[in-house]
Scaffold this active site. Structure first.
Site, PDB file in Angstrom:
ATOM      1  N   TRP A  93       0.737  -1.575   2.958  1.00 36.28           N
ATOM      2  CA  TRP A  93       0.849  -0.925   4.270  1.00 36.28           C
ATOM      3  C   TRP A  93       1.228   0.541   4.096  1.00 36.28           C
ATOM      4  O   TRP A  93       2.279   0.863   3.519  1.00 36.28           O
ATOM      5  CB  TRP A  93       1.882  -1.644   5.129  1.00 36.28           C
ATOM      6  CG  TRP A  93       1.378  -2.970   5.639  1.00 36.28           C
ATOM      7  CD1 TRP A  93       0.846  -3.991   4.892  1.00 36.28           C
ATOM      8  CD2 TRP A  93       1.343  -3.416   6.996  1.00 36.28           C
ATOM      9  NE1 TRP A  93       0.482  -5.038   5.707  1.00 36.28           N
ATOM     10  CE2 TRP A  93       0.776  -4.727   6.997  1.00 36.28           C
ATOM     11  CE3 TRP A  93       1.741  -2.851   8.206  1.00 36.28           C
ATOM     12  CZ2 TRP A  93       0.596  -5.458   8.179  1.00 36.28           C
ATOM     13  CZ3 TRP A  93       1.566  -3.583   9.379  1.00 36.28           C
ATOM     14  CH2 TRP A  93       0.997  -4.868   9.362  1.00 36.28           C
ATOM     15  N   ASP A 133       3.630   0.050  18.137  1.00 34.85           N
ATOM     16  CA  ASP A 133       4.294  -1.180  18.574  1.00 34.85           C
ATOM     17  C   ASP A 133       4.956  -1.034  19.935  1.00 34.85           C
ATOM     18  O   ASP A 133       5.835  -1.823  20.294  1.00 34.85           O
ATOM     19  CB  ASP A 133       5.323  -1.636  17.525  1.00 34.85           C
ATOM     20  CG  ASP A 133       5.663  -3.114  17.646  1.00 34.85           C
ATOM     21  OD1 ASP A 133       4.787  -3.883  18.073  1.00 34.85           O
ATOM     22  OD2 ASP A 133       6.812  -3.491  17.335  1.00 34.85           O
ATOM     23  N   ASP A 173      -2.062  -4.693  15.883  1.00 35.19           N
ATOM     24  CA  ASP A 173      -1.479  -4.826  17.234  1.00 35.19           C
ATOM     25  C   ASP A 173      -1.867  -3.694  18.185  1.00 35.19           C
ATOM     26  O   ASP A 173      -1.543  -3.766  19.379  1.00 35.19           O
ATOM     27  CB  ASP A 173       0.056  -4.908  17.195  1.00 35.19           C
ATOM     28  CG  ASP A 173       0.561  -6.180  16.537  1.00 35.19           C
ATOM     29  OD1 ASP A 173      -0.235  -7.124  16.389  1.00 35.19           O
ATOM     30  OD2 ASP A 173       1.744  -6.229  16.166  1.00 35.19           O
ATOM     31  N   HIS A 211      -4.925 -12.425  17.879  1.00 38.80           N
ATOM     32  CA  HIS A 211      -5.053 -13.757  17.285  1.00 38.80           C
ATOM     33  C   HIS A 211      -5.357 -14.766  18.384  1.00 38.80           C
ATOM     34  O   HIS A 211      -5.331 -14.450  19.582  1.00 38.80           O
ATOM     35  CB  HIS A 211      -3.813 -14.151  16.480  1.00 38.80           C
ATOM     36  CG  HIS A 211      -2.527 -14.141  17.268  1.00 38.80           C
ATOM     37  ND1 HIS A 211      -2.212 -15.120  18.192  1.00 38.80           N
ATOM     38  CD2 HIS A 211      -1.468 -13.279  17.263  1.00 38.80           C
ATOM     39  CE1 HIS A 211      -1.032 -14.868  18.709  1.00 38.80           C
ATOM     40  NE2 HIS A 211      -0.552 -13.755  18.163  1.00 38.80           N
ATOM     41  N   TRP A 214      -3.097 -15.331  21.615  1.00 41.21           N
ATOM     42  CA  TRP A 214      -2.676 -14.137  22.348  1.00 41.21           C
ATOM     43  C   TRP A 214      -3.595 -13.931  23.543  1.00 41.21           C
ATOM     44  O   TRP A 214      -3.342 -14.413  24.632  1.00 41.21           O
ATOM     45  CB  TRP A 214      -2.670 -12.942  21.397  1.00 41.21           C
ATOM     46  CG  TRP A 214      -1.914 -11.744  21.877  1.00 41.21           C
ATOM     47  CD1 TRP A 214      -1.541 -11.441  23.155  1.00 41.21           C
ATOM     48  CD2 TRP A 214      -1.422 -10.676  21.059  1.00 41.21           C
ATOM     49  NE1 TRP A 214      -0.858 -10.257  23.201  1.00 41.21           N
ATOM     50  CE2 TRP A 214      -0.756  -9.765  21.930  1.00 41.21           C
ATOM     51  CE3 TRP A 214      -1.477 -10.396  19.700  1.00 41.21           C
ATOM     52  CZ2 TRP A 214      -0.156  -8.596  21.461  1.00 41.21           C
ATOM     53  CZ3 TRP A 214      -0.879  -9.229  19.235  1.00 41.21           C
ATOM     54  CH2 TRP A 214      -0.231  -8.328  20.104  1.00 41.21           C
ATOM     55  N   ASN A 242       0.990 -12.832  11.844  1.00 44.98           N
ATOM     56  CA  ASN A 242       1.245 -14.005  12.652  1.00 44.98           C
ATOM     57  C   ASN A 242       1.054 -15.270  11.829  1.00 44.98           C
ATOM     58  O   ASN A 242       0.831 -15.205  10.615  1.00 44.98           O
ATOM     59  CB  ASN A 242       0.383 -14.005  13.910  1.00 44.98           C
ATOM     60  CG  ASN A 242       1.084 -14.682  15.073  1.00 44.98           C
ATOM     61  OD1 ASN A 242       0.971 -15.877  15.276  1.00 44.98           O
ATOM     62  ND2 ASN A 242       1.839 -13.895  15.841  1.00 44.98           N
ATOM     63  N   GLU A 312       8.634  -9.643   3.891  1.00 51.20           N
ATOM     64  CA  GLU A 312       9.026  -8.497   4.707  1.00 51.20           C
ATOM     65  C   GLU A 312       9.310  -8.976   6.126  1.00 51.20           C
ATOM     66  O   GLU A 312       8.547  -9.750   6.702  1.00 51.20           O
ATOM     67  CB  GLU A 312       7.947  -7.420   4.694  1.00 51.20           C
ATOM     68  CG  GLU A 312       7.752  -6.798   3.326  1.00 51.20           C
ATOM     69  CD  GLU A 312       6.760  -5.639   3.325  1.00 51.20           C
ATOM     70  OE1 GLU A 312       6.470  -5.115   4.431  1.00 51.20           O
ATOM     71  OE2 GLU A 312       6.274  -5.277   2.241  1.00 51.20           O
ATOM     72  N   ASP A 314       9.855  -9.373  10.166  1.00 52.39           N
ATOM     73  CA  ASP A 314       9.127  -9.007  11.380  1.00 52.39           C
ATOM     74  C   ASP A 314       9.961  -8.116  12.296  1.00 52.39           C
ATOM     75  O   ASP A 314       9.422  -7.497  13.214  1.00 52.39           O
ATOM     76  CB  ASP A 314       8.741 -10.270  12.170  1.00 52.39           C
ATOM     77  CG  ASP A 314       7.694 -11.106  11.462  1.00 52.39           C
ATOM     78  OD1 ASP A 314       6.814 -10.521  10.814  1.00 52.39           O
ATOM     79  OD2 ASP A 314       7.753 -12.342  11.564  1.00 52.39           O
TER      80      ASP A 314
END
Length: 339
Positions: A93, A133, A173, A211, A214, A242, A312, A314
């Site tokens: 990332w 986000d 997202d 996903h 959602w 997810n 990692e 969330d």
């Protein structure tokens, strides 16, 4: 004779001349569009085969798992979990907090060199969108001008690695969240900036596709269509960060593809080995790593990948530290059946 021709020319009606001018302008516009399509086609023609089953992505020596495996202060289980995860091919990332404008080119160049040495595909997630986000756990990102420069440097470094196949997961997202914060128009503009800066030969870009639990397929397809970017990318990335079942994501990918003219997808299986925990998405307990990348694929789903790095957090929920921070206990739990 010359005089007669000149006299005839003088008698051409102005309406005819206006029509002729319009024809010339239309021809120029059509010509520009044709050239643009030819350039896009050239990128796709010159590129190697897109990601598929058996695609191997790079194991980065500077992943957070690798850093944890080299660190001190962990117990035996935590060290074993970090070492095991550090050896798994996982998307790296790129964030402006860790790899800012003046350092991101070097980071991408280093990752490309590792991919070259390992004869692997480079996979990066670009995660620095303005209002990232929507102010939630992963809040941050860059202002629009800085974002343009940052993504341009990423694109330049990717283009410099012309002998390496590149996968770009663009802003997880970002599109699925657009209906609950900001606007799809604003986000589409930022994403256009990123796509224009990053796309190139042998660079396969996947937009955020949410996903299966959602947005319904028709709703998600509408959001994706509204970006105006579908002709410039390979497809969408599903289930990023997810826990949805792989089979459900395959069905969702096919439903989106049916509505969007054959769009392709990749699916994140990094943490879905135990399936979802109801509607809980932020550090749910009892989860497991999923199938290794490159295990599955079909005519719509190019393949599955590990996109969200296991271990990692969330976000600061359910006992976890800040989003993206290495969480030793989560790494132990996710890998409990692998070690």
């Amino acid at each position: 004779m010359r005089r007669r021709i000149t006299e005839r020319a003088r008698r051409i009606p102005r309406s005819v001349l206006a029509i002729g001018a319009v024809v010339v302008v239309v021809a120029l516009v059509v010509g520009i569009a044709v050239v643009g399509n030819l350039v896009t086609t050239l990128f796709r023609t010159l590129a190697a085969a897109p990601p598929a089953v058996d695609t191997k992505i790079v194991v980065a020596d500077e992943s957070k798992a690798a850093q944890a495996a080299r660190g001190d202060g962990a117990d035996a289980d935590q060290t074993a979990a970090a070492q095991w995860l550090a050896a798994q091919p996982t998307t790296y990332w790129l964030t402006p907090e860790i790899d800012p404008i003046d350092e991101v080119w070097d980071r991408v160049a280093h990752l490309a060199a590792e991919a070259r040495e390992q004869k692997a595909t480079l996979s990066v997630a670009v995660y620095g969108l303005p209002d990232r986000d929507c102010g939630n756990h992963s809040a941050g990102g860059l202002d629009p001008d800085s974002y343009r420069e940052w993504t341009a440097r990423i694109g330049d470094a990717l283009a410099n690695a012309s002998d390496v196949r590149k996968i770009v997961i663009l802003e997880p997202d970002s599109i699925a969240l657009a209906s609950s914060c900001g606007s799809i128009e604003d986000r589409a503009g930022y994403l256009r900036t990123a796509v224009d800066g990053i796309r190139g030969i042998d660079t396969w870009i996947y937009l955020d596709g949410g996903h299966s639990a959602w947005h319904p397929p028709a709703e998600m397809a509408g959001l994706l269509r509204a970006t105006g970017l579908l002709s410039d990318v390979r497809g969408v990335a599903l289930n990023v960060s997810n826990y949805q079942d792989t089979a459900a994501e395959f069905d969702y990918a096919h439903a989106l593809s049916d509505q969007l003219g054959g769009l392709h997808a990749v699916i994140d299986t990094s943490r879905n080995g135990a399936g979802p925990a109801g509607s809980e998405w932020c550090n749910p307990s009892g989860r497991l790593v999923g199938s290794p990348g490159g295990t599955y694929g079909d005519g719509v789903v190019d393949t599955n990948l590990w996109i969200k790095p296991p271990g990692e957090s969330d976000g600061s929920c359910n006992g976890g530290p800040d989003a993206g921070t290495w969480w030793p206990d989560a790494a132990v739990e996710l890998t409990r059946e692998q070690r």
